[in-house]
Enzyme design. Structure first.
Site, PDB file in Angstrom:
ATOM      1  N   LYS A 115     -17.067  33.584 -11.256  1.00  0.00           N
ATOM      2  CA  LYS A 115     -17.731  34.225 -10.116  1.00  0.00           C
ATOM      3  C   LYS A 115     -16.796  35.135  -9.342  1.00  0.00           C
ATOM      4  O   LYS A 115     -17.222  36.149  -8.796  1.00  0.00           O
ATOM      5  CB  LYS A 115     -18.351  33.177  -9.182  1.00  0.00           C
ATOM      6  CG  LYS A 115     -19.585  32.526  -9.775  1.00  0.00           C
ATOM      7  CD  LYS A 115     -20.507  31.981  -8.697  1.00  0.00           C
ATOM      8  CE  LYS A 115     -21.793  31.464  -9.311  1.00  0.00           C
ATOM      9  NZ  LYS A 115     -22.543  30.606  -8.394  1.00  0.00           N
ATOM     10  N   LYS A 201     -25.862  31.672 -20.123  1.00  0.00           N
ATOM     11  CA  LYS A 201     -26.860  30.673 -19.724  1.00  0.00           C
ATOM     12  C   LYS A 201     -27.972  31.292 -18.884  1.00  0.00           C
ATOM     13  O   LYS A 201     -27.748  32.301 -18.213  1.00  0.00           O
ATOM     14  CB  LYS A 201     -26.180  29.513 -18.991  1.00  0.00           C
ATOM     15  CG  LYS A 201     -25.653  29.888 -17.645  1.00  0.00           C
ATOM     16  CD  LYS A 201     -25.153  28.681 -16.845  1.00  0.00           C
ATOM     17  CE  LYS A 201     -24.680  29.201 -15.495  1.00  0.00           C
ATOM     18  NZ  LYS A 201     -24.069  28.268 -14.617  1.00  0.00           N
ATOM     19  N   LYS A 204     -30.090  31.828 -12.156  1.00  0.00           N
ATOM     20  CA  LYS A 204     -30.790  32.439 -11.024  1.00  0.00           C
ATOM     21  C   LYS A 204     -30.187  33.779 -10.675  1.00  0.00           C
ATOM     22  O   LYS A 204     -30.843  34.648 -10.116  1.00  0.00           O
ATOM     23  CB  LYS A 204     -30.640  31.531  -9.780  1.00  0.00           C
ATOM     24  CG  LYS A 204     -31.523  30.310  -9.814  1.00  0.00           C
ATOM     25  CD  LYS A 204     -31.347  29.467  -8.555  1.00  0.00           C
ATOM     26  CE  LYS A 204     -30.174  28.537  -8.701  1.00  0.00           C
ATOM     27  NZ  LYS A 204     -30.311  27.186  -8.253  1.00  0.00           N
TER      28      LYS A 204
HETATM   29  P1  TYM Z   1     -27.392  25.162  -9.623  1.00  0.00           P
HETATM   30  O1  TYM Z   1     -28.158  25.420  -8.380  1.00  0.00           O
HETATM   31  O2  TYM Z   1     -26.760  26.337 -10.304  1.00  0.00           O
HETATM   32  O3  TYM Z   1     -28.284  24.445 -10.694  1.00  0.00           O
HETATM   33  C1  TYM Z   1     -29.007  23.246 -10.406  1.00  0.00           C
HETATM   34  C2  TYM Z   1     -29.013  22.341 -11.620  1.00  0.00           C
HETATM   35  O4  TYM Z   1     -29.555  23.019 -12.773  1.00  0.00           O
HETATM   36  C3  TYM Z   1     -28.647  22.940 -13.859  1.00  0.00           C
HETATM   37  N1  TYM Z   1     -28.735  24.195 -14.640  1.00  0.00           N
HETATM   38  C4  TYM Z   1     -28.934  24.261 -15.966  1.00  0.00           C
HETATM   39  N2  TYM Z   1     -29.111  23.316 -16.907  1.00  0.00           N
HETATM   40  C5  TYM Z   1     -29.316  23.716 -18.177  1.00  0.00           C
HETATM   41  N3  TYM Z   1     -29.359  25.017 -18.562  1.00  0.00           N
HETATM   42  C6  TYM Z   1     -29.200  26.013 -17.644  1.00  0.00           C
HETATM   43  N4  TYM Z   1     -29.255  27.289 -18.021  1.00  0.00           N
HETATM   44  C7  TYM Z   1     -28.966  25.650 -16.282  1.00  0.00           C
HETATM   45  N5  TYM Z   1     -28.765  26.359 -15.140  1.00  0.00           N
HETATM   46  C8  TYM Z   1     -28.615  25.462 -14.151  1.00  0.00           C
HETATM   47  C9  TYM Z   1     -27.281  22.790 -13.213  1.00  0.00           C
HETATM   48  O5  TYM Z   1     -26.345  22.210 -14.104  1.00  0.00           O
HETATM   49  C10 TYM Z   1     -27.589  21.898 -12.031  1.00  0.00           C
HETATM   50  O6  TYM Z   1     -27.610  20.547 -12.411  1.00  0.00           O
HETATM   51  N6  TYM Z   1     -23.050  23.470  -7.794  1.00  0.00           N
HETATM   52  C11 TYM Z   1     -24.424  23.094  -8.147  1.00  0.00           C
HETATM   53  C12 TYM Z   1     -25.188  22.467  -7.012  1.00  0.00           C
HETATM   54  C13 TYM Z   1     -24.535  21.293  -6.392  1.00  0.00           C
HETATM   55  C14 TYM Z   1     -24.460  19.986  -6.935  1.00  0.00           C
HETATM   56  C15 TYM Z   1     -23.760  19.205  -5.960  1.00  0.00           C
HETATM   57  C16 TYM Z   1     -24.906  19.383  -8.122  1.00  0.00           C
HETATM   58  C17 TYM Z   1     -23.927  21.279  -5.177  1.00  0.00           C
HETATM   59  N7  TYM Z   1     -23.450  20.012  -4.932  1.00  0.00           N
HETATM   60  C18 TYM Z   1     -23.503  17.848  -6.172  1.00  0.00           C
HETATM   61  C19 TYM Z   1     -24.650  18.047  -8.314  1.00  0.00           C
HETATM   62  C20 TYM Z   1     -23.962  17.284  -7.358  1.00  0.00           C
HETATM   63  C21 TYM Z   1     -25.164  24.330  -8.592  1.00  0.00           C
HETATM   64  O7  TYM Z   1     -24.834  25.421  -8.200  1.00  0.00           O
HETATM   65  O8  TYM Z   1     -26.267  24.057  -9.354  1.00  0.00           O
END
Ligand code: TYM
Length: 338
Positions: A115, A201, A204
């Site tokens: 990023k 991947k 968003k």
């Molecule tokens: P985020 O918002 O990017 O995504 C949320 C969840 O979706 C999963 N995910 C995917 N799984 C499979 N294939 C994909 N293409 C894909 N894109 C997203 C992510 O792995 C995630 O589980 N940093 C985290 C948010 C967060 C968090 C936490 C998660 C903040 N604090 C504590 C767990 C525990 C994030 O940006 O996820």
């Protein structure tokens, strides 16, 4: 057993989020309730300000994300559904953990490298310390399990390292302050790829909306996106080995298998030898069929701003009550006078 996981309210909930994480959230909320445990799911709105953002869009996305999660089956009566901002203990614990996390650990995070790109000097400090806040998110609640997609595995490992070092430095072996959380990553849908490029991947932040299926897309949009998805000219193989080196085909077959509740082998035994001209409409129809009820529920919920705010307010109140004891222990362990 205590489950904790989060999602950034930075855009639409997409198929990658759903298959990689949210489906497990919903499944686990029932398992956990049956065992007398808790599940906590939150919107990582504090994480969302680590990248340039528009304030009005963030507020709107936060409410839309609540509606989308509830539409997917997250039940605010059985799970604690809230946003980080309304539980200030997350930010407080992050500061305490900043004393334990090492620069070298954060420098190795692939999300930071991706990023920030080449412009590290211009990246926000929040983007760099992002994984420490994520560690605070789960350690604050003594989470035992964290359902996430593959891309969050490294952040979870860091959370374990921080917990371990904090326990070593400031607690006795018999009475550790933090529980070491285990990631739960689905074997079949850990990484759903972009519809435009099988090597990145589904995300968003992809500038092309054609790269992802949003859970809020209507039937026509879904059919269109699947039809336009990038593929190669070969027909589908009849076994799994035949998908080697065909990232786009493997991704679409994988999505079909998970959505249909079957295996990749079974999908290939039905579609092996067929071209994408036959497979894509079948995949589109399957997605429309499975996502239509979620979409309908989302449309129903999204307009009721007061109800969505009330869900977050109530969830946050419950989360704060669970967060306070661990935060107090951490302050005390560090010798900070309260
Ligand atoms: P985020 O918002 O990017 O995504 C949320 C969840 O979706 C999963 N995910 C995917 N799984 C499979 N294939 C994909 N293409 C894909 N894109 C997203 C992510 O792995 C995630 O589980 N940093 C985290 C948010 C967060 C968090 C936490 C998660 C903040 N604090 C504590 C767990 C525990 C994030 O940006 O996820």
């Amino acid at each position: 057993m205590r489950i904790v996981s989060g999602i950034q309210p930075t855009g639409n909930l997409h198929l990658g989020n759903y298959l990689g994480a949210i489906r497990n959230w919903v499944k686990m909320q029932d398992d956990v309730a049956a065992q007398g445990g808790d599940s906590l799911y939150f919107l990582a709105d504090l994480h969302a300000i680590s990248m340039p953002h528009d304030p009005a869009t963030l507020s709107a996305n936060t409410r839309e994300m609540v509606a989308a999660l509830v539409a997917c089956g997250v039940d605010p009566d059985r799970s604690i559904l809230f946003n980080q901002t309304q539980v200030p203990q997350h930010a407080e614990l992050q500061w305490l953990l900043n004393g334990t996390a090492r620069m070298g650990w954060l420098n190795r995070m692939t999300q930071w490298k991706d990023k920030a790109g080449k412009n590290r000097e211009g990246a926000s400090v929040a983007l760099f310390t992002y994984p420490v806040l994520q560690a605070a998110d789960v350690l604050l609640y003594q989470a035992t399990h964290v359902p996430v997609g593959e891309d969050q595995k490294q952040h979870l490992e860091l959370a374990r390292d921080i917990a371990q070092k904090f326990n070593n430095d400031f607690a006795s072996e018999e009475a550790p302050i933090f529980t070491l959380p285990e990631p739960i990553i689905p074997p079949e849908a850990a990484r759903i790829m972009s519809l435009r490029d099988g090597s990145s991947k589904m995300s968003k932040s992809d500038p092309s909306d054609m790269a992802r299926i949003n859970l809020t897309d209507d039937a026509d949009t879904i059919m269109q996106k699947v039809k336009k998805a990038k593929t190669d000219p070969e027909p589908l193989p009849s076994d799994k080995e035949g998908l080697e080196g065909r990232a786009e085909a493997r991704n679409l077959v994988g999505i079909y298998a998970v959505m249909a509740g079957t295996t990749v082998e079974a999908v290939l035994s039905d579609f092996g030898g067929e071209g994408f001209g036959k497979f894509k409409p079948a995949l589109g129809e399957l997605l429309v069929e499975k996502l239509a009820p979620i979409n309908a529920r989302f449309v129903e919920l999204r307009g009721d701003r007061d109800a969505l705010d009330a869900i977050l307010r109530k969830g946050s109140e419950k989360a704060r009550a669970l967060a306070v004891p661990t935060l107090e222990k951490a302050y005390q362990a560090l010798g900070l006078v309260r």
